[in-house]
Motif scaffolding. Sequence first.
Motif, PDB file in Angstrom:
ATOM      1  N   THR A 146       1.510   4.887  -4.457  1.00  0.00           N
ATOM      2  CA  THR A 146       1.218   5.920  -3.530  1.00  0.00           C
ATOM      3  C   THR A 146       0.319   7.127  -3.946  1.00  0.00           C
ATOM      4  N   TYR A 147      -0.252   7.555  -3.277  1.00  0.00           N
ATOM      5  CA  TYR A 147      -1.215   8.839  -3.382  1.00  0.00           C
ATOM      6  C   TYR A 147      -1.345   9.872  -2.333  1.00  0.00           C
TER       7      TYR A 147
ATOM      8  N   TYR B  85       6.250  15.148  -2.210  1.00  0.00           N
ATOM      9  CA  TYR B  85       4.835  15.867  -2.404  1.00  0.00           C
ATOM     10  C   TYR B  85       5.446  17.567  -1.970  1.00  0.00           C
TER      11      TYR B  85
ATOM     12  N   TRP C 240      -8.452   2.088 -10.747  1.00  0.00           N
ATOM     13  CA  TRP C 240      -7.491   1.792  -9.286  1.00  0.00           C
ATOM     14  C   TRP C 240      -8.840   1.728  -8.375  1.00  0.00           C
TER      15      TRP C 240
ATOM     16  N   TYR D 150      -2.818   2.549  -3.722  1.00  0.00           N
ATOM     17  CA  TYR D 150      -3.995   2.075  -4.458  1.00  0.00           C
ATOM     18  C   TYR D 150      -3.116   1.148  -5.557  1.00  0.00           C
TER      19      TYR D 150
ATOM     20  N   GLN E 286      -1.187  17.224  -4.344  1.00  0.00           N
ATOM     21  CA  GLN E 286      -2.142  16.251  -4.641  1.00  0.00           C
ATOM     22  C   GLN E 286      -1.249  15.174  -5.537  1.00  0.00           C
ATOM     23  N   GLY E 287      -1.523  13.816  -5.116  1.00  0.00           N
ATOM     24  CA  GLY E 287      -0.786  12.837  -5.693  1.00  0.00           C
ATOM     25  C   GLY E 287       0.530  12.454  -5.355  1.00  0.00           C
TER      26      GLY E 287
ATOM     27  N   SER F  39       4.550  11.476  -5.387  1.00  0.00           N
ATOM     28  CA  SER F  39       5.260  10.589  -6.213  1.00  0.00           C
ATOM     29  C   SER F  39       6.027   9.721  -5.267  1.00  0.00           C
TER      30      SER F  39
END
Length: 186
Positions: A144-145, A183, A163, A156, A123-124, A126
């Motif tokens: 970015t996510y 990721y 956010w 976001y 998750q998340g 970079s």
Amino acid sequence: RGAAIKYEYVTANTQEQGHLDFYTNPSFNGTGSLAHRLRIQSSGGISFNGDTATANALNDYERGSYTPTCDAWGSFTAQYGYYVIIGDQVTAWGFIEDPSSTTSGSALQIGLPVASSGNTFGQGGSGGIMTENVNLSGGNETVTYVLQGQAKMRLYHITDSGWSTVNGNHCGSTSGIYFSVTYYTS
């Protein structure tokens, strides 16, 4: 100096059976001790420098291209994407362009080559973006996510108070997004 290839088939220890091990010998005349450099695991994958744990073995390398999409856009002028997978880590980059002004309030979700991990490590992600004709003034910065368990990332706006998503209605005529993201996958 010197090198040796040694195939070990050990019958006394069943955990060590069937590996292909590579060693180096600092004294080519064979009098020095061998230093373990690489193991091809019998269960798949390779490990390095004496590490024999299967869990640490590098078991995947892949690179290729894919066609990224954006959920908020209906058509595309340009779409290209590339990726490299090493073990469980994915790095993807590319460009997408919408030929017309989009009024969709849907979140800008950009397609990725493979789904992220279903746990919090995937998750998340970079990454970074550069845009053309996308209004990113709704925050101090845009990030970015990577969505958990999905092959999508979302943009976001980050503000002092939280956010919010970057949506299709933030896009002008001929909007484009260059992106790069790293990721984890399952």
